[in-house]
Scaffold this motif. Structure first.
Motif, PDB file in Angstrom:
ATOM      1  N   LEU A 228       0.819  -1.230   0.117  1.00  0.00           N
ATOM      2  CA  LEU A 228      -0.007  -0.138   0.404  1.00  0.00           C
ATOM      3  C   LEU A 228       1.418   1.526   0.229  1.00  0.00           C
ATOM      4  O   LEU A 228       0.991   2.342  -1.021  1.00  0.00           O
ATOM      5  CB  LEU A 228      -1.165  -0.127   1.173  1.00  0.00           C
ATOM      6  N   GLN A 229       2.208   1.630   0.571  1.00  0.00           N
ATOM      7  CA  GLN A 229       2.904   2.455   1.239  1.00  0.00           C
ATOM      8  C   GLN A 229       3.363   2.787  -0.812  1.00  0.00           C
ATOM      9  O   GLN A 229       3.449   3.897  -1.242  1.00  0.00           O
ATOM     10  CB  GLN A 229       4.278   1.948   2.022  1.00  0.00           C
ATOM     11  N   ASP A 230       3.659   1.884  -1.311  1.00  0.00           N
ATOM     12  CA  ASP A 230       3.792   1.753  -2.460  1.00  0.00           C
ATOM     13  C   ASP A 230       2.925   2.764  -3.439  1.00  0.00           C
ATOM     14  O   ASP A 230       3.079   3.115  -4.465  1.00  0.00           O
ATOM     15  CB  ASP A 230       4.590   0.721  -3.287  1.00  0.00           C
ATOM     16  N   GLU A 231       2.331   1.376  -3.487  1.00  0.00           N
ATOM     17  CA  GLU A 231       1.255   1.922  -4.307  1.00  0.00           C
ATOM     18  C   GLU A 231       0.219   2.879  -4.767  1.00  0.00           C
ATOM     19  O   GLU A 231       0.142   3.650  -5.602  1.00  0.00           O
ATOM     20  CB  GLU A 231       0.125   0.795  -4.294  1.00  0.00           C
ATOM     21  N   ALA A 232       0.074   3.575  -3.532  1.00  0.00           N
ATOM     22  CA  ALA A 232      -0.351   4.946  -3.001  1.00  0.00           C
ATOM     23  C   ALA A 232       0.554   6.125  -2.832  1.00  0.00           C
ATOM     24  O   ALA A 232       0.037   7.290  -2.609  1.00  0.00           O
ATOM     25  CB  ALA A 232      -1.942   4.369  -1.840  1.00  0.00           C
ATOM     26  N   SER A 233       1.754   5.794  -2.768  1.00  0.00           N
ATOM     27  CA  SER A 233       3.343   6.583  -2.295  1.00  0.00           C
ATOM     28  C   SER A 233       2.805   7.811  -1.353  1.00  0.00           C
ATOM     29  O   SER A 233       2.477   8.622  -0.824  1.00  0.00           O
ATOM     30  CB  SER A 233       2.994   8.032  -3.581  1.00  0.00           C
ATOM     31  N   LEU A 234       2.158   6.733  -0.014  1.00  0.00           N
ATOM     32  CA  LEU A 234       1.765   6.751   1.201  1.00  0.00           C
ATOM     33  C   LEU A 234       3.564   7.113   2.385  1.00  0.00           C
ATOM     34  O   LEU A 234       3.682   6.097   2.600  1.00  0.00           O
ATOM     35  CB  LEU A 234       0.857   5.643   1.635  1.00  0.00           C
ATOM     36  N   PRO A 235       3.898   8.173   3.038  1.00  0.00           N
ATOM     37  CA  PRO A 235       4.543   8.116   3.701  1.00  0.00           C
ATOM     38  C   PRO A 235       4.365   7.376   4.845  1.00  0.00           C
ATOM     39  O   PRO A 235       2.947   7.693   5.287  1.00  0.00           O
ATOM     40  CB  PRO A 235       4.602   9.173   4.259  1.00  0.00           C
ATOM     41  N   VAL A 236       4.818   6.988   5.666  1.00  0.00           N
ATOM     42  CA  VAL A 236       4.561   5.515   7.184  1.00  0.00           C
ATOM     43  C   VAL A 236       5.205   5.752   8.196  1.00  0.00           C
ATOM     44  O   VAL A 236       6.539   5.433   7.599  1.00  0.00           O
ATOM     45  CB  VAL A 236       4.777   3.547   6.801  1.00  0.00           C
ATOM     46  N   LEU A 237       4.260   5.859   9.352  1.00  0.00           N
ATOM     47  CA  LEU A 237       5.012   6.474  10.710  1.00  0.00           C
ATOM     48  C   LEU A 237       4.906   5.459  11.493  1.00  0.00           C
ATOM     49  O   LEU A 237       3.713   5.087  11.318  1.00  0.00           O
ATOM     50  CB  LEU A 237       5.422   7.959  10.898  1.00  0.00           C
ATOM     51  N   THR A 238       5.329   5.003  12.681  1.00  0.00           N
ATOM     52  CA  THR A 238       4.948   4.136  13.534  1.00  0.00           C
ATOM     53  C   THR A 238       5.105   4.690  14.570  1.00  0.00           C
ATOM     54  O   THR A 238       5.603   5.332  15.007  1.00  0.00           O
ATOM     55  CB  THR A 238       6.413   2.368  12.716  1.00  0.00           C
ATOM     56  N   THR A 239       4.324   3.316  15.539  1.00  0.00           N
ATOM     57  CA  THR A 239       4.549   3.838  17.199  1.00  0.00           C
ATOM     58  C   THR A 239       5.960   3.038  17.372  1.00  0.00           C
ATOM     59  O   THR A 239       6.386   1.952  16.305  1.00  0.00           O
ATOM     60  CB  THR A 239       3.283   2.923  17.464  1.00  0.00           C
ATOM     61  N   ASN A 240       6.229   2.526  18.272  1.00  0.00           N
ATOM     62  CA  ASN A 240       7.637   1.852  19.189  1.00  0.00           C
ATOM     63  C   ASN A 240       6.624   0.905  19.202  1.00  0.00           C
ATOM     64  O   ASN A 240       7.573  -0.255  19.032  1.00  0.00           O
ATOM     65  CB  ASN A 240       7.259   2.040  20.878  1.00  0.00           C
ATOM     66  N   MET A 241       5.659   0.317  18.991  1.00  0.00           N
ATOM     67  CA  MET A 241       5.588  -0.691  18.631  1.00  0.00           C
ATOM     68  C   MET A 241       4.770  -2.092  17.545  1.00  0.00           C
ATOM     69  O   MET A 241       5.191  -2.491  16.936  1.00  0.00           O
ATOM     70  CB  MET A 241       3.811  -1.503  19.659  1.00  0.00           C
ATOM     71  N   GLY A 242       5.239  -0.279  16.659  1.00  0.00           N
ATOM     72  CA  GLY A 242       4.737  -0.536  15.011  1.00  0.00           C
ATOM     73  C   GLY A 242       5.761  -0.582  14.369  1.00  0.00           C
ATOM     74  O   GLY A 242       6.193  -0.817  13.377  1.00  0.00           O
ATOM     75  N   LYS A 243       7.378   0.233  15.566  1.00  0.00           N
ATOM     76  CA  LYS A 243       8.986  -0.399  14.855  1.00  0.00           C
ATOM     77  C   LYS A 243       9.281  -1.373  13.748  1.00  0.00           C
ATOM     78  O   LYS A 243       9.190  -3.276  14.246  1.00  0.00           O
ATOM     79  CB  LYS A 243       9.477  -0.111  15.550  1.00  0.00           C
ATOM     80  N   GLY A 244       9.427  -1.641  12.607  1.00  0.00           N
ATOM     81  CA  GLY A 244       9.627  -2.554  11.653  1.00  0.00           C
ATOM     82  C   GLY A 244       8.556  -3.096  10.806  1.00  0.00           C
ATOM     83  O   GLY A 244       8.579  -4.172  10.283  1.00  0.00           O
ATOM     84  N   ALA A 245       7.310  -2.006  10.766  1.00  0.00           N
ATOM     85  CA  ALA A 245       5.957  -2.612   9.810  1.00  0.00           C
ATOM     86  C   ALA A 245       6.721  -2.171   8.634  1.00  0.00           C
ATOM     87  O   ALA A 245       5.771  -3.266   7.938  1.00  0.00           O
ATOM     88  CB  ALA A 245       4.934  -1.561  10.613  1.00  0.00           C
ATOM     89  N   VAL A 246       6.853  -1.326   8.859  1.00  0.00           N
ATOM     90  CA  VAL A 246       8.072  -1.561   7.150  1.00  0.00           C
ATOM     91  C   VAL A 246       9.391  -1.342   7.284  1.00  0.00           C
ATOM     92  O   VAL A 246      10.168  -0.849   8.393  1.00  0.00           O
ATOM     93  CB  VAL A 246       7.480  -0.101   6.721  1.00  0.00           C
ATOM     94  N   ASP A 247       9.823  -1.536   5.416  1.00  0.00           N
ATOM     95  CA  ASP A 247      11.326  -0.776   6.239  1.00  0.00           C
ATOM     96  C   ASP A 247      11.767   0.341   6.196  1.00  0.00           C
ATOM     97  O   ASP A 247      11.095   1.411   4.874  1.00  0.00           O
ATOM     98  CB  ASP A 247      11.288  -1.513   4.914  1.00  0.00           C
ATOM     99  N   GLU A 248      12.059   0.969   6.476  1.00  0.00           N
ATOM    100  CA  GLU A 248      12.359   2.221   7.669  1.00  0.00           C
ATOM    101  C   GLU A 248      14.161   2.850   7.001  1.00  0.00           C
ATOM    102  O   GLU A 248      14.096   3.842   6.623  1.00  0.00           O
ATOM    103  CB  GLU A 248      13.360   1.939   8.564  1.00  0.00           C
ATOM    104  N   PHE A 249      14.261   1.252   5.659  1.00  0.00           N
ATOM    105  CA  PHE A 249      15.169   2.379   4.958  1.00  0.00           C
ATOM    106  C   PHE A 249      14.882   2.756   2.836  1.00  0.00           C
ATOM    107  O   PHE A 249      14.540   3.415   2.024  1.00  0.00           O
ATOM    108  CB  PHE A 249      16.442   1.505   4.142  1.00  0.00           C
ATOM    109  N   HIS A 250      12.873   2.307   2.799  1.00  0.00           N
ATOM    110  CA  HIS A 250      12.856   2.767   1.415  1.00  0.00           C
ATOM    111  C   HIS A 250      12.296   3.934   1.905  1.00  0.00           C
ATOM    112  O   HIS A 250      11.934   5.081   3.341  1.00  0.00           O
ATOM    113  CB  HIS A 250      10.594   1.697   2.166  1.00  0.00           C
ATOM    114  N   PRO A 251      11.799   4.908   0.618  1.00  0.00           N
ATOM    115  CA  PRO A 251      12.391   6.253   0.647  1.00  0.00           C
ATOM    116  C   PRO A 251      10.663   7.163   1.437  1.00  0.00           C
ATOM    117  O   PRO A 251      11.285   8.084   1.287  1.00  0.00           O
ATOM    118  CB  PRO A 251      11.825   6.330  -1.235  1.00  0.00           C
ATOM    119  N   LEU A 252       9.563   5.952   1.702  1.00  0.00           N
ATOM    120  CA  LEU A 252       8.625   6.754   1.836  1.00  0.00           C
ATOM    121  C   LEU A 252       8.406   6.232   3.422  1.00  0.00           C
ATOM    122  O   LEU A 252       6.995   6.478   4.017  1.00  0.00           O
ATOM    123  CB  LEU A 252       7.324   5.950   1.238  1.00  0.00           C
TER     124      LEU A 252
END
Length: 569
Positions: A228-252
């Motif tokens: 979804l992050q890629d397809e809709a060009s959405l920036p993603v932030l996470t909470t402490n417990m959500g850390k790792g939900a996305v690749d943090e080296f991804h440009p978004l």
């Protein structure tokens, strides 16, 4: 074992086996159950402290995708399960507790270690029952697993009178073949009209963002979220417990936010993404105090879409479009709906957005370089995290204690892939749970590296489990950040009252000697140049290793509570 007229304890063991239980975190009790379970190949991981056993089961459940099982005796042992079960309840982790109770004909007569366990566990579990009729034991075991793994996951407790466990019973008259030991048990999704409405809101938004919580990991939804992050060009932030939900080296990907917005933080830059958002998409988050910096971050003007398996969490603080359901299923449906929408505006903004996020990361790296690259002794915790980052792989599970340890991990490390696991007890945030959480994670995936970062204050709660680690052959890397003080307590009291109590300061403790006394290799270092080789050894060689790092006592994570103090320094 044959299945005709078995004891209740034997029937429990067979039910556990049917639910794919391979480990019970216990201390021999209820003995009848543990003996029966070990007889059919279920491994007992014998903890030293009852509250640590519950946390091991929690860590096991988080990483294995199976329900954690912990067992304990009535009385004091049962009461010590309350803290870890409360953590599991707040963190939405499925654990089944099997608790011995006094014999049925001794109830309400002040039998040895008798207590009203039903009342004790009602505050810290989703479901608690006391079994009275042996013939119904299969029903109750299945009900406990169903309660733990369905809806919003959480702990369930089954109280088992000691005499009941010895009673022989015939097989159940009803068929019991279902395997209920994996979670999530059910995967529900919202109605199509809510999905379509959410898709329209995302397509029309000019500055949408995603804030992802621990529910993404619980649902195994990292792959869907990343798509979804890629397809809709959405920036993603996470909470402490959500850390790792996305690749943090991804440009978004914009890292963890929450309260990490002080000087030398990534969040002081990425906060602008939230403040400027016209649409906030919440995924699997309770919108709790730490995850929203005391509910100050989501702008009043923004629309909100909230995806959560627990309908009561949606709208708790922020009125939202309600997408009640499993995160993976819901995001999958949302992606399908978006496939038919015009996302050209989102795509047109992508290059500018990724350049901006890359600038945030560069600014963060520049600002923290003075501490992350510091050659000083005592060692800065940021330097420890910087060196640890170099030896991590996407297969490494990073575990922390609560308090500052979890903040260093959340704010200083970067996830290497979607779904990389960073485990921290942030549901209730109790001290001392980093080591047992890591041992449970290692039991879940014994062939994968596990590292836990703990402070000297929290580690004192769980020293005894070093012996458990060695005896049970659960080798992990333990990094003890020893600054000789209860850092958060000292700093919070200083900000609020201008001074701190005498309880904050410790006498010198040589944790290396404690580890060696338990049979664990250990080193004590105060020179940052020693970090790389020991971190490499701890993560890539067989056997456990404890690295005690003498750290700077004045160092603290860049959280908002201390921002004014840090800016004035």
């Amino acid at each position: 074992m044959a299945t005709d007229h078995l004891t209740v304890a034997e029937r429990i063991a067979l039910s556990l086996k049917r639910h794919d239980v391979t480990h019970i975190f216990a201390q021999s009790l209820p003995s009848a159950v543990i003996l029966a379970a070990e007889a059919i190949g279920i491994r007992q991981v014998a903890y030293r402290q009852e509250n640590m056993g519950g946390t091991m089961a929690d860590g096991y459940a988080r990483l294995s995708g199976k329900i954690g099982v912990v067992a304990a005796q009535n009385g004091p042992a049962a009461t010590l399960l309350v803290p870890p079960l409360a953590e599991a309840l707040k963190a939405s982790v499925p654990v089944v507790a099997l608790v011995q109770d006094v014999e049925r004909d001794q109830a309400d007569r002040n039998a040895f270690q008798e207590l009203d366990h039903l009342t004790v566990f009602q505050s810290c579990t989703k479901w608690v029952r006391k079994v009275i009729v042996g013939e119904r034991i299969d029903d109750y075991v299945d009900a406990a697993f169903t309660a733990a793994a369905s809806g919003r996951p959480g702990p369930a407790a089954l109280l088992l009178p000691a005499d009941l466990l010895r009673e022989q019973v015939a097989p159940s008259a009803f068929r019991r073949e279902a395997v209920l030991g994996h979670w999530p048990l059910d995967r529900l999704r919202p109605r199509d009209r809510e999905i379509e409405r959410a898709a329209s809101m995302i397509a029309a938004a000019h500055a949408p963002i995603v804030i992802a919580g621990g529910g993404v990991h619980a649902s195994h939804a990292a792959g869907e979220l990343s798509a979804l992050q890629d397809e809709a060009s959405l920036p993603v932030l996470t909470t402490n417990m959500g850390k790792g939900a996305v690749d943090e080296f991804h440009p978004l990907s914009a890292g963890v936010l929450g309260a990490l917005v002080g000087p030398r933080s990534l969040g002081r830059h990425t906060l602008a993404l939230v403040e400027e958002a016209d649409l906030v998409i919440l995924v699997g988050t309770r919108t709790n105090q730490n995850g929203t910096d005391s509910w100050r971050q989501i702008p009043f003007s923004a629309s909100v879409i909230h995806i959560d398996v627990d309908p009561t969490e949606i709208g708790r603080t922020y009125e939202a479009l309600r997408l009640t359901g499993d995160a993976a299923e819901t995001i999958s449906a949302l992606r399908s709906a978006l496939a038919g929408r015009d996302l050209s505006y989102r795509a047109s903004q992508r290059d500018e957005l990724t350049a901006r996020i890359a600038g945030f990361w560069r600014a963060f790296d520049t600002e923290r370089q003075s501490v992350a690259g510091s050659e000083n002794s005592p060692i800065r915790p940021e330097r420890v995290m910087s060196e640890l980052q170099q030896v991590l792989t996407a297969e490494t599970t990073v575990v922390s204690d609560a308090s500052y340890s979890s903040m260093w991990i959340a704010g200083q490390l970067r996830a290497l892939s979607p779904g990389m696991r960073f485990l921290s007890p942030r549901g209730l945030a109790g001290l001392g749970w980093g080591l047992p959480l890591a041992l449970g994670a290692k039991a879940a995936k014994p062939d994968k590296p596990v590292v836990t970062i703990v402070g000297d204050g929290g580690f004192a709660h769980s020293w005894a489990e070093l012996e458990t680690m060695v005896r049970c052959k659960l080798p992990i890397l333990i990094i003890v950040l020893n600054n000789g003080i209860l850092g958060f307590q000292r700093d919070a009291e200083t900000v609020k009252f201008g001074s701190f109590t005498t309880a904050c300061s410790f006498a010198d403790v040589d944790h290396r000697q404690i580890a060696e006394a338990c049979g664990c290799s250990a080193v004590r270092i105060s020179d940052p140049a020693d970090l790389p080789r020991y971190l490499e050894r701890g993560l890539h060689e067989e056997g456990p290793l404890l690295i005690e790092v003498i750290t700077e006592a004045d160092a603290h994570p860049p959280i908002s509570l201390f921002a004014a103090m840090d800016q004035a320094a």
